[in-house]
Design a protein around this motif. Structure first.
Motif, PDB file in Angstrom:
ATOM      1  N   ASP A 220       0.938  -1.240   0.113  1.00  0.00           N
ATOM      2  CA  ASP A 220       0.141  -0.212  -0.087  1.00  0.00           C
ATOM      3  C   ASP A 220       0.883   1.329  -0.271  1.00  0.00           C
ATOM      4  N   GLN A 221       0.284   2.395  -0.197  1.00  0.00           N
ATOM      5  CA  GLN A 221       0.967   3.785   0.122  1.00  0.00           C
ATOM      6  C   GLN A 221       0.630   4.109   1.517  1.00  0.00           C
ATOM      7  N   TYR A 222       1.875   4.577   2.104  1.00  0.00           N
ATOM      8  CA  TYR A 222       2.017   4.876   3.709  1.00  0.00           C
ATOM      9  C   TYR A 222       2.686   6.373   3.679  1.00  0.00           C
ATOM     10  N   LYS A 223       2.596   6.785   4.693  1.00  0.00           N
ATOM     11  CA  LYS A 223       3.537   8.145   5.352  1.00  0.00           C
ATOM     12  C   LYS A 223       4.262   7.350   6.472  1.00  0.00           C
ATOM     13  N   ALA A 224       5.545   7.995   6.370  1.00  0.00           N
ATOM     14  CA  ALA A 224       6.494   7.379   7.537  1.00  0.00           C
ATOM     15  C   ALA A 224       7.229   8.555   7.920  1.00  0.00           C
ATOM     16  N   VAL A 225       8.052   8.157   9.196  1.00  0.00           N
ATOM     17  CA  VAL A 225       8.830   8.999   9.842  1.00  0.00           C
ATOM     18  C   VAL A 225      10.052   8.434   9.965  1.00  0.00           C
ATOM     19  N   LEU A 226      11.258   8.671   9.446  1.00  0.00           N
ATOM     20  CA  LEU A 226      12.513   8.198   9.858  1.00  0.00           C
ATOM     21  C   LEU A 226      13.290   8.876  10.953  1.00  0.00           C
ATOM     22  N   ILE A 227      13.693   8.122  11.533  1.00  0.00           N
ATOM     23  CA  ILE A 227      14.450   8.982  12.984  1.00  0.00           C
ATOM     24  C   ILE A 227      15.745   8.025  13.188  1.00  0.00           C
ATOM     25  N   ALA A 228      16.663   8.637  13.260  1.00  0.00           N
ATOM     26  CA  ALA A 228      18.231   8.129  13.416  1.00  0.00           C
ATOM     27  C   ALA A 228      18.659   8.866  14.714  1.00  0.00           C
ATOM     28  N   THR A 229      18.911   7.811  15.547  1.00  0.00           N
ATOM     29  CA  THR A 229      19.417   8.076  16.981  1.00  0.00           C
ATOM     30  C   THR A 229      20.847   7.611  17.255  1.00  0.00           C
ATOM     31  N   ASP A 230      21.728   8.535  17.753  1.00  0.00           N
ATOM     32  CA  ASP A 230      22.794   7.898  17.884  1.00  0.00           C
ATOM     33  C   ASP A 230      23.052   7.583  19.685  1.00  0.00           C
ATOM     34  N   GLU A 231      24.276   7.024  20.401  1.00  0.00           N
ATOM     35  CA  GLU A 231      24.337   6.817  21.445  1.00  0.00           C
ATOM     36  C   GLU A 231      24.155   7.705  22.435  1.00  0.00           C
ATOM     37  N   GLU A 232      24.394   8.962  22.023  1.00  0.00           N
ATOM     38  CA  GLU A 232      24.143  10.011  22.832  1.00  0.00           C
ATOM     39  C   GLU A 232      22.827  10.626  22.819  1.00  0.00           C
ATOM     40  N   ASP A 233      21.924   9.895  22.186  1.00  0.00           N
ATOM     41  CA  ASP A 233      20.520  10.220  22.125  1.00  0.00           C
ATOM     42  C   ASP A 233      20.171  11.454  21.369  1.00  0.00           C
ATOM     43  N   ASN A 234      21.225  11.721  20.313  1.00  0.00           N
ATOM     44  CA  ASN A 234      20.823  12.913  19.575  1.00  0.00           C
ATOM     45  C   ASN A 234      20.061  12.304  18.352  1.00  0.00           C
ATOM     46  N   ALA A 235      19.032  12.671  17.928  1.00  0.00           N
ATOM     47  CA  ALA A 235      17.841  12.256  16.960  1.00  0.00           C
ATOM     48  C   ALA A 235      17.879  13.520  15.719  1.00  0.00           C
ATOM     49  N   PHE A 236      17.818  12.376  14.416  1.00  0.00           N
ATOM     50  CA  PHE A 236      17.381  13.291  13.335  1.00  0.00           C
ATOM     51  C   PHE A 236      16.180  12.668  12.559  1.00  0.00           C
ATOM     52  N   ALA A 237      15.487  13.411  12.068  1.00  0.00           N
ATOM     53  CA  ALA A 237      14.010  12.749  11.631  1.00  0.00           C
ATOM     54  C   ALA A 237      14.024  13.252  10.102  1.00  0.00           C
ATOM     55  N   LEU A 238      13.160  12.667   9.550  1.00  0.00           N
ATOM     56  CA  LEU A 238      12.593  12.925   8.139  1.00  0.00           C
ATOM     57  C   LEU A 238      11.194  12.155   7.985  1.00  0.00           C
ATOM     58  N   ASN A 239      10.397  12.987   7.495  1.00  0.00           N
ATOM     59  CA  ASN A 239       9.024  12.587   6.674  1.00  0.00           C
ATOM     60  C   ASN A 239       9.140  12.296   5.624  1.00  0.00           C
ATOM     61  N   VAL A 240       8.477  10.984   5.042  1.00  0.00           N
ATOM     62  CA  VAL A 240       8.615  10.511   3.727  1.00  0.00           C
ATOM     63  C   VAL A 240       7.165   9.777   3.420  1.00  0.00           C
ATOM     64  N   GLU A 241       7.098   9.617   1.868  1.00  0.00           N
ATOM     65  CA  GLU A 241       6.109   8.880   1.511  1.00  0.00           C
ATOM     66  C   GLU A 241       6.549   7.579   1.183  1.00  0.00           C
ATOM     67  N   LEU A 242       5.701   6.560   1.691  1.00  0.00           N
ATOM     68  CA  LEU A 242       6.323   4.981   1.341  1.00  0.00           C
ATOM     69  C   LEU A 242       5.302   4.461   0.504  1.00  0.00           C
ATOM     70  N   GLU A 243       5.640   3.670  -0.335  1.00  0.00           N
ATOM     71  CA  GLU A 243       5.081   2.655  -1.315  1.00  0.00           C
ATOM     72  C   GLU A 243       5.374   1.317  -1.121  1.00  0.00           C
ATOM     73  N   ILE A 244       4.853   0.669  -0.979  1.00  0.00           N
ATOM     74  CA  ILE A 244       5.226  -1.005  -0.731  1.00  0.00           C
ATOM     75  C   ILE A 244       4.323  -1.710  -1.861  1.00  0.00           C
ATOM     76  N   LYS A 245       4.956  -2.493  -2.730  1.00  0.00           N
ATOM     77  CA  LYS A 245       4.472  -3.305  -3.712  1.00  0.00           C
ATOM     78  C   LYS A 245       4.429  -4.625  -3.399  1.00  0.00           C
ATOM     79  N   ASN A 246       3.705  -5.256  -4.040  1.00  0.00           N
ATOM     80  CA  ASN A 246       3.532  -6.984  -3.992  1.00  0.00           C
ATOM     81  C   ASN A 246       4.715  -7.549  -4.530  1.00  0.00           C
ATOM     82  N   ASP A 247       5.337  -6.884  -5.487  1.00  0.00           N
ATOM     83  CA  ASP A 247       6.170  -7.603  -6.419  1.00  0.00           C
ATOM     84  C   ASP A 247       7.696  -7.285  -6.075  1.00  0.00           C
TER      85      ASP A 247
END
Length: 266
Positions: free
Chosen positions: A239-266
């Motif tokens: 299906d098609q989704y909205k998603a949030v990507l979050i990169a977190t390091d060991e010091e709990d610094n966080a970096f985020a990005l909103n994306v559109e996500l499409e998951i296909k059957n094939d």
């Protein structure tokens, strides 16, 4: 998939390597918090698990890696954040008897004034030296290829004045061994080594309902480098989704990005 697994094993640097009976015993990444003008000592444990003597040579190189899977080993000074000039090995060549263990020692002498705060690094290459054997079939010699193993030596100078800066380069959905996988490329454009994990939170595009949250393994990321983080999302229907990507390091610094996500059957 097999290629990616071996790459991840190298980049995580959490495993001992075996080739021609040679094993590195005390890890493939050595990290130090350093101060200007001081000397730090380290060692590399090596064992010959084979039944015949083995000669091993050790030397320093710069290296860098990218999210496409490429790893480039170059001469010292190629990387402007090299610490190769700081490191001195007590030997460059050893010969181990069958089943023998030994330790190679090194010293890190930090300059009185490094250029700026942050991480500096190079690698100590451990390379078994193969015998050159005469060929019975043709004129000349047969040279057996060998695999070199790299031990990262990372020195963090005044890390409190430096920081990682993670940037999302790309997001792809790929099929790996029959499983839908999110392949997320991240670059560290900061000046400090970190070891982030990446989480993907997936939401229904129409209702905003949270579908699930999935996390990658942690991997080290040096300045000026990038890696691909892989997350299994095979439980999510096509299906098609909205998603949030979050990169977190060991010091709990966080970096985020909103994306559109499409998951296909094939």
């Amino acid at each position: 998939m097999i290629k990616r697994i071996f790459l991840l094993m190298f980049l995580m640097l959490q495993f001992s390597f075996l080739h021609a009976g040679i094993v590195v015993l005390n890890g493939l990444t050595h990290t130090y918090k350093v101060e200007n003008g001081k000397v730090y000592k380290g060692k590399i444990g090596i064992e010959n698990t084979g039944s015949t003597p083995q000669t091993v040579k050790l030397f320093l190189q710069d290296f860098i890696y990218k999210a496409d899977g490429s790893i480039n080993y170059t001469t010292i000074h190629t990387n402007n954040r090299t610490n190769g000039d700081w490191i001195r090995l007590n030997t460059n060549l050893i010969t181990l008897k069958a089943k023998e263990k030994t330790e190679v020692f090194y010293e890190i002498t930090v300059p009185d004034q490094p250029a700026d705060p942050g991480s500096y690094w190079s690698v100590i290459i451990v390379e078994p030296v193969e015998d050159i054997k005469p060929s019975n079939d043709k004129i000349g010699v047969n040279i057996t290829s060998v695999i070199r193993y790299a031990i990262q030596v990372i020195t963090d100078y005044e890390p409190e004045k430096a920081k990682p800066d993670l940037k999302f380069e790309s997001v792809k959905i790929e099929k790996e061994d029959g499983k839908q996988t999110a392949k997320i490329a991240i670059a560290n454009s900061g000046n400090l080594y970190c070891k982030p994990t990446v989480t993907i939170e997936i939401y229904n595009r129409k209702t905003g309902e949270r579908i699930g949250s999935y996390t990658s393994i942690a991997m080290g990321l040096l300045p000026q480098t990038s890696k691909s983080f892989y997350i299994d999302i095979s439980k999510i229907p096509a299906d098609q989704y909205k998603a949030v990507l979050i990169a977190t390091d060991e010091e709990d610094n966080a970096f985020a990005l909103n994306v559109e996500l499409e998951i296909k059957n094939d």
